[in-house]
Every structure is written in C-alpha cells, then in structure tokens.
Motif scaffolding. Sequence first.
Motif, PDB file in Angstrom:
ATOM      1  N   ILE A  16      26.575 -16.988  -9.467  1.00  0.00           N
ATOM      2  CA  ILE A  16      27.775 -16.157  -9.416  1.00  0.00           C
ATOM      3  C   ILE A  16      28.299 -15.898 -10.835  1.00  0.00           C
ATOM      4  O   ILE A  16      28.188 -14.800 -11.343  1.00  0.00           O
ATOM      5  CB  ILE A  16      28.854 -16.815  -8.522  1.00  0.00           C
ATOM      6  CG1 ILE A  16      28.296 -17.020  -7.097  1.00  0.00           C
ATOM      7  CG2 ILE A  16      30.111 -15.941  -8.490  1.00  0.00           C
ATOM      8  CD1 ILE A  16      29.131 -17.928  -6.225  1.00  0.00           C
ATOM      9  N   GLY A  17      28.833 -16.896 -11.477  1.00  0.00           N
ATOM     10  CA  GLY A  17      29.355 -16.725 -12.833  1.00  0.00           C
ATOM     11  C   GLY A  17      28.497 -17.449 -13.855  1.00  0.00           C
ATOM     12  O   GLY A  17      27.930 -18.501 -13.555  1.00  0.00           O
ATOM     13  N   VAL A  18      28.364 -16.879 -15.036  1.00  0.00           N
ATOM     14  CA  VAL A  18      27.621 -17.540 -16.121  1.00  0.00           C
ATOM     15  C   VAL A  18      28.462 -17.465 -17.393  1.00  0.00           C
ATOM     16  O   VAL A  18      28.930 -16.385 -17.765  1.00  0.00           O
ATOM     17  CB  VAL A  18      26.258 -16.872 -16.389  1.00  0.00           C
ATOM     18  CG1 VAL A  18      25.555 -17.549 -17.570  1.00  0.00           C
ATOM     19  CG2 VAL A  18      25.371 -16.908 -15.153  1.00  0.00           C
ATOM     20  N   THR A  19      28.645 -18.603 -18.034  1.00  0.00           N
ATOM     21  CA  THR A  19      29.362 -18.651 -19.311  1.00  0.00           C
ATOM     22  C   THR A  19      28.472 -19.307 -20.358  1.00  0.00           C
ATOM     23  O   THR A  19      27.926 -20.384 -20.113  1.00  0.00           O
ATOM     24  CB  THR A  19      30.663 -19.476 -19.168  1.00  0.00           C
ATOM     25  OG1 THR A  19      31.482 -18.860 -18.175  1.00  0.00           O
ATOM     26  CG2 THR A  19      31.413 -19.550 -20.484  1.00  0.00           C
ATOM     27  N   VAL A  20      28.304 -18.635 -21.484  1.00  0.00           N
ATOM     28  CA  VAL A  20      27.569 -19.216 -22.603  1.00  0.00           C
ATOM     29  C   VAL A  20      28.444 -19.082 -23.849  1.00  0.00           C
ATOM     30  O   VAL A  20      28.746 -17.970 -24.282  1.00  0.00           O
ATOM     31  CB  VAL A  20      26.212 -18.498 -22.849  1.00  0.00           C
ATOM     32  CG1 VAL A  20      25.490 -19.115 -24.047  1.00  0.00           C
ATOM     33  CG2 VAL A  20      25.325 -18.557 -21.610  1.00  0.00           C
ATOM     34  N   LEU A  21      28.874 -20.219 -24.377  1.00  0.00           N
ATOM     35  CA  LEU A  21      29.665 -20.222 -25.609  1.00  0.00           C
ATOM     36  C   LEU A  21      28.906 -21.023 -26.651  1.00  0.00           C
ATOM     37  O   LEU A  21      28.419 -22.119 -26.370  1.00  0.00           O
ATOM     38  CB  LEU A  21      31.031 -20.890 -25.392  1.00  0.00           C
ATOM     39  CG  LEU A  21      31.927 -20.347 -24.286  1.00  0.00           C
ATOM     40  CD1 LEU A  21      33.269 -21.086 -24.292  1.00  0.00           C
ATOM     41  CD2 LEU A  21      32.164 -18.856 -24.464  1.00  0.00           C
ATOM     42  N   HIS A  22      28.766 -20.467 -27.845  1.00  0.00           N
ATOM     43  CA  HIS A  22      28.051 -21.183 -28.901  1.00  0.00           C
ATOM     44  C   HIS A  22      28.868 -21.098 -30.174  1.00  0.00           C
ATOM     45  O   HIS A  22      29.308 -20.026 -30.560  1.00  0.00           O
ATOM     46  CB  HIS A  22      26.666 -20.571 -29.112  1.00  0.00           C
ATOM     47  CG  HIS A  22      25.696 -21.524 -29.750  1.00  0.00           C
ATOM     48  ND1 HIS A  22      25.897 -22.065 -31.000  1.00  0.00           N
ATOM     49  CD2 HIS A  22      24.538 -22.041 -29.299  1.00  0.00           C
ATOM     50  CE1 HIS A  22      24.877 -22.871 -31.282  1.00  0.00           C
ATOM     51  NE2 HIS A  22      24.045 -22.883 -30.264  1.00  0.00           N
ATOM     52  N   ARG A  23      29.052 -22.247 -30.811  1.00  0.00           N
ATOM     53  CA  ARG A  23      29.838 -22.244 -32.047  1.00  0.00           C
ATOM     54  C   ARG A  23      28.943 -22.047 -33.271  1.00  0.00           C
ATOM     55  O   ARG A  23      27.767 -22.410 -33.258  1.00  0.00           O
ATOM     56  CB  ARG A  23      30.624 -23.547 -32.180  1.00  0.00           C
ATOM     57  CG  ARG A  23      31.664 -23.686 -31.083  1.00  0.00           C
ATOM     58  CD  ARG A  23      32.429 -24.963 -31.219  1.00  0.00           C
ATOM     59  NE  ARG A  23      33.283 -24.963 -32.417  1.00  0.00           N
ATOM     60  CZ  ARG A  23      33.833 -26.061 -32.916  1.00  0.00           C
ATOM     61  NH1 ARG A  23      33.588 -27.246 -32.364  1.00  0.00           N
ATOM     62  NH2 ARG A  23      34.606 -25.978 -33.979  1.00  0.00           N
ATOM     63  N   VAL A  24      29.528 -21.458 -34.303  1.00  0.00           N
ATOM     64  CA  VAL A  24      28.860 -21.301 -35.597  1.00  0.00           C
ATOM     65  C   VAL A  24      29.803 -21.814 -36.677  1.00  0.00           C
ATOM     66  O   VAL A  24      30.961 -22.104 -36.399  1.00  0.00           O
ATOM     67  CB  VAL A  24      28.472 -19.824 -35.878  1.00  0.00           C
ATOM     68  CG1 VAL A  24      27.362 -19.370 -34.946  1.00  0.00           C
ATOM     69  CG2 VAL A  24      29.685 -18.903 -35.762  1.00  0.00           C
ATOM     70  N   GLY A  25      29.289 -21.918 -37.885  1.00  0.00           N
ATOM     71  CA  GLY A  25      30.101 -22.432 -38.978  1.00  0.00           C
ATOM     72  C   GLY A  25      29.814 -23.909 -39.193  1.00  0.00           C
ATOM     73  O   GLY A  25      28.746 -24.394 -38.820  1.00  0.00           O
TER      74      GLY A  25
END
Lengths: 166, 83
Positions: free
Chosen positions: A80-89
């Motif tokens: 149903i829902g997909v979340t992809v969060l990726h940090r940089v720095g």
Amino acid sequence: MDTLIRVQEADFDLQTEYDRLRVDNPGAIVTFTGLVRDFNRDHVAGSASVDTLTLQHYPGMTEKLLAEIVDEARERWSVIGVTVLHRVGTLAPGDQIVLVAVSAAHRQEAFEATSFLMDYLKTRATFWKKVNAGGEESWVDMHQADRAAASRWEASEAGGDDGADI
Amino acid sequence: MIKVLFFGRLGDIAGAEERKVSVPEQVRTVDDLRQLLGEDGEALAKALNEPQVMVAVNQDLVEWDHVFEDEDEVAFLPPVTGG
C-alpha cells in the motif's frame, strides 16, 4: 497507495513516518532503520574507531533510481504505502541513516518488499560513504555480502514457477 | 563543452568533483571520453577503467559505447555504498 522518497540532511522521526502509513488502514507495517555503525570495529583490531561518516549522492539521479526501485517492488508485491528516506551529509556513529517503511494488507508482502528495497537501495542507488577515523578519510568499498543479498532477488525472478535452482 | 562529474573516490583522484571539458571531434563515446580523461594521469586512468565503474549521461546509466552530445552531463560512478 502513496510513495514518499526523500534524500535529506535532516534526521527523521520514526513515529511520524509510521503514523503517515497507518492512516491507510493497512494490516501490517514493516519499518527498517539503518544506523551508522563503527565500521572499523568489525575489521582490523587496533584501527581507529569511526568519528564521522560523510554521505555523498548524485542529486536527481538518486531520487530517480529510488523511484525505479520502488516501482519494481510494487510490481512484485501488493503493497500500500512505501516510504524511503535517506540522509546525506556528515553523520556520527549511532545516527539514523536510512528508513524504509512499507505498509500492506498482510505481513509477508511488507517484510519481503522492505527487504528487497534495502537490498536494491544498497547496490543500485547513487550514494557513497566516506569514513573519517583518527583524522584519516577513506571511501567505503561495496561489500560482497550486499551484492549477494541483492542478487537473490534476481534469481527468484528468473526462477519462475518450477522453483528450479539456478 | 560537456560537464563531467566524478563521484566517490573518483573525485579525490580527479582532484575535483566537477569539470567542464571541451572534447575534440574524434571523442564521441563515453569510453573515448574516459580514455581522454585518463591522459591526465595514470591514477585516474586506472580508476576510471576499473570494471565496476559505471557511467551515466544526463542521469541515465548508459553502456560504454554510448555517443554523447555537446552540453551533456557525463558522470563516472564507482560502486555505490549507501544504506
């Protein structure tokens, strides 16, 4: 049926992301959070411990590749829902670095899609890690184990219905 | 003029993450470009020719025989290590 993909310097809040997926009334939500490890602790004894990890990416291309990976997951599993969060720095050991969260009607799809997304993200998305330890900087090499983890999904795709080992 | 990007360790070896390059007419494919850039030094030549290095033109992955155009953005990508 939302997809949320974000590459950002800022930290993320797991509860906020979980709640966002929950509004669709799924039967299951799987969340995976990756944290910055002290890489050097796994390797040579006596090597300096990691002070910081710097993540570089290819703005634009990274988001596009992540969208392709999510599309592929959606073709394989009914999620149903997909979340992809990726940090940089620049990050420190223990910091949150990546979140993959998937909601689905049942747990199996959510578990498998999450696992697939992480495996493909690690081997296909344009991120590069640089470690700063004891005043020395070095780029991280891709692990063979990550390559192997990603390739098992290709084998299952090519395997078809007969279940033959390739 | 084309814009060339070097990511990860390739940026350190090239001495810059971004370069504007004007290419002679006979340099047509991204492989030709890789060889041209490699003339700057042995370390960069070796790094760009590593078998796991990939290349993107205008943010799409392409094969080494891809022919680029003027004003394109060509990025050399070492193996990725995110997640």
